[in-house]
Design a protein around this motif. Structure first.
Motif, PDB file in Angstrom:
ATOM      1  N   ALA A 150       0.817  -1.215   0.000  1.00  9.55           N
ATOM      2  CA  ALA A 150       0.000   0.000   0.000  1.00  9.55           C
ATOM      3  C   ALA A 150       0.850   1.264   0.000  1.00  9.55           C
ATOM      4  O   ALA A 150       0.475   2.276  -0.598  1.00  9.55           O
ATOM      5  CB  ALA A 150      -0.935  -0.007   1.210  1.00  9.55           C
ATOM      6  N   PHE A 151       2.012   1.236   0.654  1.00 11.81           N
ATOM      7  CA  PHE A 151       2.827   2.439   0.800  1.00 11.81           C
ATOM      8  C   PHE A 151       4.061   2.457  -0.107  1.00 11.81           C
ATOM      9  O   PHE A 151       4.853   3.401  -0.044  1.00 11.81           O
ATOM     10  CB  PHE A 151       3.266   2.606   2.259  1.00 11.81           C
ATOM     11  N   SER A 152       4.213   1.439  -0.948  1.00 10.87           N
ATOM     12  CA  SER A 152       5.411   1.387  -1.789  1.00 10.87           C
ATOM     13  C   SER A 152       5.489   2.554  -2.760  1.00 10.87           C
ATOM     14  O   SER A 152       6.588   2.968  -3.159  1.00 10.87           O
ATOM     15  CB  SER A 152       5.462   0.061  -2.556  1.00 10.87           C
ATOM     16  N   LEU A 153       4.349   3.123  -3.140  1.00 14.37           N
ATOM     17  CA  LEU A 153       4.359   4.299  -4.016  1.00 14.37           C
ATOM     18  C   LEU A 153       5.044   5.487  -3.348  1.00 14.37           C
ATOM     19  O   LEU A 153       5.551   6.381  -4.030  1.00 14.37           O
ATOM     20  CB  LEU A 153       2.925   4.684  -4.393  1.00 14.37           C
ATOM     21  N   ALA A 200      10.247   0.243   9.761  1.00 17.46           N
ATOM     22  CA  ALA A 200       9.886   1.544  10.336  1.00 17.46           C
ATOM     23  C   ALA A 200      11.120   2.353  10.735  1.00 17.46           C
ATOM     24  O   ALA A 200      11.095   3.584  10.666  1.00 17.46           O
ATOM     25  CB  ALA A 200       8.982   1.346  11.550  1.00 17.46           C
ATOM     26  N   LEU A 201      12.194   1.677  11.132  1.00 14.32           N
ATOM     27  CA  LEU A 201      13.355   2.376  11.694  1.00 14.32           C
ATOM     28  C   LEU A 201      14.543   2.500  10.744  1.00 14.32           C
ATOM     29  O   LEU A 201      15.489   3.235  11.036  1.00 14.32           O
ATOM     30  CB  LEU A 201      13.821   1.656  12.972  1.00 14.32           C
ATOM     31  N   THR A 202      14.520   1.819   9.603  1.00 14.14           N
ATOM     32  CA  THR A 202      15.678   1.830   8.692  1.00 14.14           C
ATOM     33  C   THR A 202      15.821   3.169   7.971  1.00 14.14           C
ATOM     34  O   THR A 202      14.868   3.648   7.360  1.00 14.14           O
ATOM     35  CB  THR A 202      15.549   0.711   7.639  1.00 14.14           C
ATOM     36  N   GLY A 259       6.269  10.086   6.546  1.00  8.87           N
ATOM     37  CA  GLY A 259       4.940   9.622   6.932  1.00  8.87           C
ATOM     38  C   GLY A 259       4.699   8.152   6.656  1.00  8.87           C
ATOM     39  O   GLY A 259       3.921   7.493   7.368  1.00  8.87           O
ATOM     40  N   TRP A 260       5.373   7.598   5.641  1.00  8.76           N
ATOM     41  CA  TRP A 260       5.187   6.188   5.290  1.00  8.76           C
ATOM     42  C   TRP A 260       5.680   5.254   6.396  1.00  8.76           C
ATOM     43  O   TRP A 260       5.312   4.068   6.434  1.00  8.76           O
ATOM     44  CB  TRP A 260       5.914   5.854   3.985  1.00  8.76           C
ATOM     45  N   ARG A 261       6.511   5.762   7.316  1.00 10.49           N
ATOM     46  CA  ARG A 261       7.028   4.925   8.402  1.00 10.49           C
ATOM     47  C   ARG A 261       5.974   4.639   9.474  1.00 10.49           C
ATOM     48  O   ARG A 261       6.054   3.640  10.193  1.00 10.49           O
ATOM     49  CB  ARG A 261       8.243   5.596   9.061  1.00 10.49           C
ATOM     50  N   ILE A 262       4.980   5.519   9.595  1.00  9.60           N
ATOM     51  CA  ILE A 262       3.975   5.400  10.652  1.00  9.60           C
ATOM     52  C   ILE A 262       3.232   4.067  10.611  1.00  9.60           C
ATOM     53  O   ILE A 262       3.091   3.396  11.642  1.00  9.60           O
ATOM     54  CB  ILE A 262       2.990   6.587  10.582  1.00  9.60           C
ATOM     55  N   PRO A 263       2.721   3.621   9.447  1.00 15.90           N
ATOM     56  CA  PRO A 263       1.968   2.355   9.430  1.00 15.90           C
ATOM     57  C   PRO A 263       2.797   1.145   9.822  1.00 15.90           C
ATOM     58  O   PRO A 263       2.255   0.183  10.386  1.00 15.90           O
ATOM     59  CB  PRO A 263       1.490   2.252   7.980  1.00 15.90           C
ATOM     60  N   PHE A 264       4.104   1.166   9.546  1.00  9.78           N
ATOM     61  CA  PHE A 264       4.945   0.038   9.951  1.00  9.78           C
ATOM     62  C   PHE A 264       5.124   0.007  11.467  1.00  9.78           C
ATOM     63  O   PHE A 264       5.154  -1.069  12.075  1.00  9.78           O
ATOM     64  CB  PHE A 264       6.303   0.119   9.247  1.00  9.78           C
TER      65      PHE A 264
END
Length: 440
Positions: free
Chosen positions: A47-50, A115-117, A200-205
């Protein structure tokens, strides 16, 4: 005195039955919720790869970056057979509950790493390496999750409603994907595009890692299935050797999975990118279409699962095979040229209604093929191998066809795989009538 004793005995038996039913439903719920968290974590990547494609890879055109993320998505699938093998062995030796707890713990670690990388500009090639490692952990987790949860739900359900209750595996699988899309929609509304691409993409992970801890707690309260508890004799040979004594069942799992898993990943995971990269829709529109169709798709699963308890599994699988073979090319060809939100919605929904003939009952069909001592392994390993080959490469093959200017070739590829599965459905026995799940 005889009458009161008899009545008392009857009341106790009734209460015991109610308690058993209640604990059965509680365990099914706990197992399903854990499954939902597992698949949320798995689908957040797609879902967030874009948004994070540019973070982990060097600068390039959008299709090239999506090919990189799709390749890593496929790499995660390479671990699924290993997960199906290891967790299947563990579940058949130590219990379904123990294996389900282990799988969700692995998923937690994978999500936390992503999330942390740091990104490519910060640590260079280390960024995609860490992304690959995290996806390998998640692939190991999901590979073990499917076979064990399919076995657990099928064994925990009553014989008369086994199709209905086992369908909740895909209800929770789809709901995990829906929650991933819901998080995406919320973040699209609250953050700017620049913020989503930056951090922002890190939040869902991070959310996924926390939810996995909650799922682990819930699974601690699950009961073991009666089928496993009644397995008294220790195996006289290795479980893999025992599994190899069921070649027909193994090939049946491979054949019935091939077309279904490819169709499922085409109309769910890949479809969001297809609407953006091929149809030309905005990311927001593609996300809302995916969410709306998936929600209705989710609601269909228990309906068709319950129907299979009445008319059998085989007629429903054949319906999917026939309609999938005839309709895949027309649906994808028309979708390629559609421009309206509603037009895309109805076409994708039509495709997902067809795919429901596979997704709603595939778990119980596989579980009903194998005896208790190798059920989790028999369901998980051949399924994971097939999904890795056909489901895991769906995005990459679709994008490859597009990159060489032959996108319609992918439509025919999906059609051919469904047609092969149809042959299996036609010649296999109806597992509702020939189930190897011995006890309720």
């Amino acid at each position: 005195m005889a009458i009161p004793n008899s009545a008392s005995h009857g009341t106790a038996a009734t209460l015991a039955a109610e308690k058993t039913t209640g604990s059965r439903l509680k365990s099914i719920f706990s197992g399903s919720v854990g499954n939902m968290v597992e698949w949320y974590d798995w689908y957040v990547y797609a879902a967030f790869s874009l948004y994070f494609a540019k973070v982990f890879f060097p600068k390039g055109d959008t299709t090239a970056q999506l090919l990189n993320t799709a390749a890593i998505f496929a790499v995660g699938f390479l671990m699924r057979p290993i997960g199906g093998w290891l967790m299947g062995l563990y579940a058949d030796r130590k219990g379904r509950k123990a294996a389900l707890m282990a799988s969700v713990l692995l998923m937690c670690f994978g999500s936390l790493i992503i999330a942390l990388t740091p990104g490519y500009e910060t640590i260079g090639v280390g960024a995609p390496i860490m992304l690959v490692f995290a996806r390998l952990l998640q692939g190991l987790s999901v590979g073990g999750e499917y076979g064990t949860s399919a076995t657990y739900l099928s064994e925990m359900a009553t014989k008369e409603r086994r199709g209905f209750f086992s369908s909740f595996q895909y209800v929770t699988l789809i709901s995990g994907q829906l929650i991933a899309l819901a998080v995406l929609i919320v973040l699209q509304q609250t953050l700017t595009t620049e913020q989503l691409h930056a951090w922002g993409w890190r939040i869902p992970f991070a959310i996924g890692a926390l939810c996995a801890v909650v799922a682990l707690f819930l699974r601690r309260g699950m009961e073991e299935t009666e089928s496993f508890n009644r397995k008294k004799d220790k195996p006289k040979e290795s479980l893999m050797r025992t599994l190899m004594r069921h070649p027909k069942e193994l090939m049946t799992v491979v054949g019935l999975t091939m077309g279904g898993t490819l169709a499922f990943y085409t109309y769910t995971t890949y479809m969001q990118k297809y609407l953006v990269n091929t149809v030309g829709m905005s990311i927001t529109d593609s996300t809302t279409i995916s969410a709306a169709t998936l929600f209705l798709f989710m609601l269909l699963q228990p309906v068709i699962g319950a129907l299979s308890d009445k008319i059998g599994r085989r007629p429903i699988l054949i319906a999917f095979g026939v309609l999938g073979t005839l309709c895949t090319v027309p649906i994808l060809t028309t979708l390629h040229t559609i421009q309206s939100w509603w037009g895309a919605f109805f076409l994708i929904m039509a495709a997902l209604i067809i795919v429901s003939g596979y997704t709603s009952i595939n778990a119980v069909v596989k579980a009903e093929l194998f005896p208790t001592e190798i059920r989790a392994l028999g369901v998980g390993l051949p399924y994971a191998l097939t999904v890795s080959i056909f489901g895991g490469t769906a995005e990459y093959i679709a994008l490859w066809f597009k990159s060489i200017g032959m996108e319609t070739g992918y439509y025919w590829y999906v059609t051919a795989c469904i047609a092969v599965s149809l042959l299996v459905y036609v010649f296999m026995k109806d597992t509702r009538k020939h189930s190897r799940i011995e006890t309720d």
